[in-house]
Design an enzyme around this catalytic site. Structure first.
Site, short mmCIF file in Angstrom:
data_model
loop_
_atom_site.label_atom_id
_atom_site.label_comp_id
_atom_site.label_asym_id
_atom_site.label_seq_id
_atom_site.Cartn_x
_atom_site.Cartn_y
_atom_site.Cartn_z
N ASP A 328 0.81 -1.08 -0.34
CA ASP A 328 0.01 0.12 -0.15
C ASP A 328 0.73 1.24 0.03
O ASP A 328 0.33 2.72 0.08
CB ASP A 328 -1.27 0.14 0.97
CG ASP A 328 -2.29 0.74 0.85
OD1 ASP A 328 -3.13 1.38 0.03
OD2 ASP A 328 -1.82 2.69 2.17
N LEU A 409 -7.99 7.30 1.48
CA LEU A 409 -7.88 7.81 0.60
C LEU A 409 -6.66 8.03 -0.12
O LEU A 409 -6.36 8.96 -0.91
CB LEU A 409 -7.90 9.51 1.30
CG LEU A 409 -9.16 9.79 1.88
CD1 LEU A 409 -9.64 10.98 3.00
CD2 LEU A 409 -10.79 9.61 0.73
N ARG A 410 -5.47 7.06 -0.51
CA ARG A 410 -4.33 7.24 -0.63
C ARG A 410 -4.68 7.11 -2.16
O ARG A 410 -3.84 7.43 -2.95
CB ARG A 410 -3.10 6.48 -0.66
CG ARG A 410 -2.12 6.61 0.05
CD ARG A 410 -1.10 5.64 0.37
NE ARG A 410 -0.55 5.90 1.12
CZ ARG A 410 -0.90 5.56 2.82
NH1 ARG A 410 -1.15 3.80 2.48
NH2 ARG A 410 -0.65 5.55 3.70
N GLY A 411 -5.40 6.20 -2.42
CA GLY A 411 -5.93 6.08 -4.12
C GLY A 411 -6.14 7.69 -4.80
O GLY A 411 -5.74 7.65 -5.62
N VAL A 414 -2.91 9.31 -4.83
CA VAL A 414 -1.74 9.52 -5.97
C VAL A 414 -2.33 9.83 -6.96
O VAL A 414 -1.67 10.14 -7.83
CB VAL A 414 -1.67 8.09 -5.68
CG1 VAL A 414 -0.77 6.91 -6.75
CG2 VAL A 414 -1.30 8.01 -4.33
#
Length: 472
Positions: A328, A409-411, A414
């Site tokens: 991740d 919310l990293r997706g 990025v």
């Protein structure tokens, strides 16, 4: 010494014994190298009074004896003991002649060694090319997804790195190492071991911050973005840093010796076969990747330094799974498959053969293309902050992530960064739907939940969700 006579130096920086009769400082009987077996015999034995020694040297053409004059070599006459014969002088003089002849061969070697030492040292780039030539990035055939992911991370390091998984023998490691030709130069503090920035406060070590606060003028040096390899067998001390044993033993001081994380700051940290990395090293990478700082507490040392790097990993999924926590942390995930087109396979084989036969010549063929890539990256980095993305596109990106049940919310973050980087690389300042389409699979493929009963590829799932959100 009083028995061996005065000591002098020949044109080379080596001490010699000069022997002369007592009270006759203008007459040289023998010249022997200090520490030679013959000179040791002279020192241990009574010296001959006869002039046969000097005759023996002259008969054998000793250049050493002729090159030393009494006026320049002798400081004071030696004191000879009596009772020695001419035979002793002849024997020892012949030994000196043999030594002189052997030493006459040395100047050529010494001059050659001095010439090598005085030769201008090669640059770091030249040394790297001589040690291990790198396959040119522009010569790599196919694998566009992997190359795009690497370039976008160089343009915007905050994307978070790239994980490259695929079949063995598909050029994963070759492509990653070839990226070194495209890396731009960055400003660093010249005497700082952490590649600290002289202007960006977040990329300064504590020491540089204190110097900056004291209005000290920082020496600035341009340095290429470093690429550091993290081997699987590395120890935690070597990765994080530890106490400097040399200073502790020689100076009695507790000093910190920076590790690989310090060298990789503001650069690239590459881990080959990352899925086989030991768990304790994975924990170290997770800690550093989360905060961008490395903290070392051991042996009475407490050190904190910046460790912001682009994490690049490669591996074969058949050899083992990667921990979900580490997976991740990679901003992008590229899947590499074996090329099936026979024409492209032949082209790849021919390129590898040409590079193996003449690495420098093959690299020279693609030097212009590599430089064009490098210049394009520099321009994209400079205009990245001016690239804008509309609220509508942001909303649709979040809609895709929501439809795919992406955790966190990293997706979303990025994907937005990658779309802006691709737009800058293409020379534009406004993100379009096509920019998102180029990067959305790379950013979200590895963030989907696993379903053992689902046979659909994760990349296909992402593309299906993109089409539903953007082409409605």
């Amino acid at each position: 010494s009083s028995r061996s006579g005065s000591r002098c130096l020949d044109p080379r920086p080596r001490p010699f014994f000069v022997l002369c009769p007592a009270g006759m400082s203008n007459q040289v009987l023998a010249v022997l190298p200090y520490g030679d077996a013959a000179s040791a015999a002279f020192v241990a034995s009574p010296m001959p009074r006869a002039a046969s020694a000097v005759q023996g040297l002259a008969a054998h053409g000793s250049a050493t004896a002729a090159s030393v004059t009494a006026a320049s070599a002798l400081q004071r006459p030696g004191v000879w003991s009596s009772g020695s014969g001419v035979a002793v002088g002849l024997a020892l003089s012949l030994a000196a002649v043999r030594r002189a002849r052997r030493s006459n061969r040395r100047p050529a070697t010494a001059v050659a060694m001095r010439a090598v030492a005085e030769k201008e040292p090669a640059t770091a780039t030249e040394q790297a090319e001589e040690a291990r030539p790198v396959f040119p990035f522009a010569a790599i055939v196919g694998q566009s997804e992997m190359k795009l992911a690497l370039i976008l991370n160089v343009i915007d390091p905050k994307i978070g790195g790239v994980m490259i998984l695929g079949d063995r023998g598909t050029g994963k490691t070759t492509t990653i190492r070839a990226l070194v030709d495209l890396l731009p130069e960055i400003e660093t503090v010249a005497d700082d071991p952490y590649n600290s920035s002289p202007t960006e406060f977040d990329n300064m070590s504590d020491e540089v911050r204190n110097r900056k606060a004291g209005n000290e003028e920082l020496p600035i040096a341009l340095k290429k973005v470093p690429m550091i390899d993290l081997p699987l067998g590395a120890t935690e001390d070597r990765v994080c840093g530890t106490i400097d044993i040399e200073k502790a033993l020689t100076q009695g001081k507790k000093a910190f010796e920076p590790g690989l994380l310090a060298r990789a700051n503001r650069g690239i940290l590459y881990v080959d076969e990352v899925n086989l990395l030991d768990d304790h090293l994975v924990d170290v990478l997770l800690d550093s990747a989360a905060g961008g700082w490395n903290t070392v507490e051991r042996e009475g040392i407490s050190v904190r330094h910046p460790a912001k790097f682009i994490l690049v990993g490669s591996g074969n999924p058949e050899e083992g799974e990667l921990r979900p926590q580490l997976l991740d942390r990679f901003g992008m995930h590229a899947m590499i498959r074996t090329e099936r087109d026979p024409e492209l396979r032949v082209q790849i084989v021919e390129g590898c053969q040409q590079f193996a036969d003449d690495p420098k010549g093959y690299r020279a063929q693609y030097a212009g293309d590599n430089q064009e890539f490098a210049n394009q990256i520099i321009v994209a980095r400079s205009k990245l902050n001016s690239v804008t993305i509309s609220p509508e596109i942001r909303r649709r990106i979040s809609e895709v992530c929501s439809d795919l049940n992406v955790d966190g919310l990293r997706g979303d973050i990025v994907t937005n960064r990658a779309a802006r980087a691709f737009c800058a690389f293409d020379g534009r300042t406004e993100v379009t739907d096509e920019d998102v389409k180029k990067v959305v699979t790379l950013c979200l493929r590895h963030r989907l939940r696993k379903d053992v009963l689902d046979t659909m590829d994760n990349g296909d799932k992402v593309m299906k969700a993109y089409e539903a959100a953007f082409e409605e």
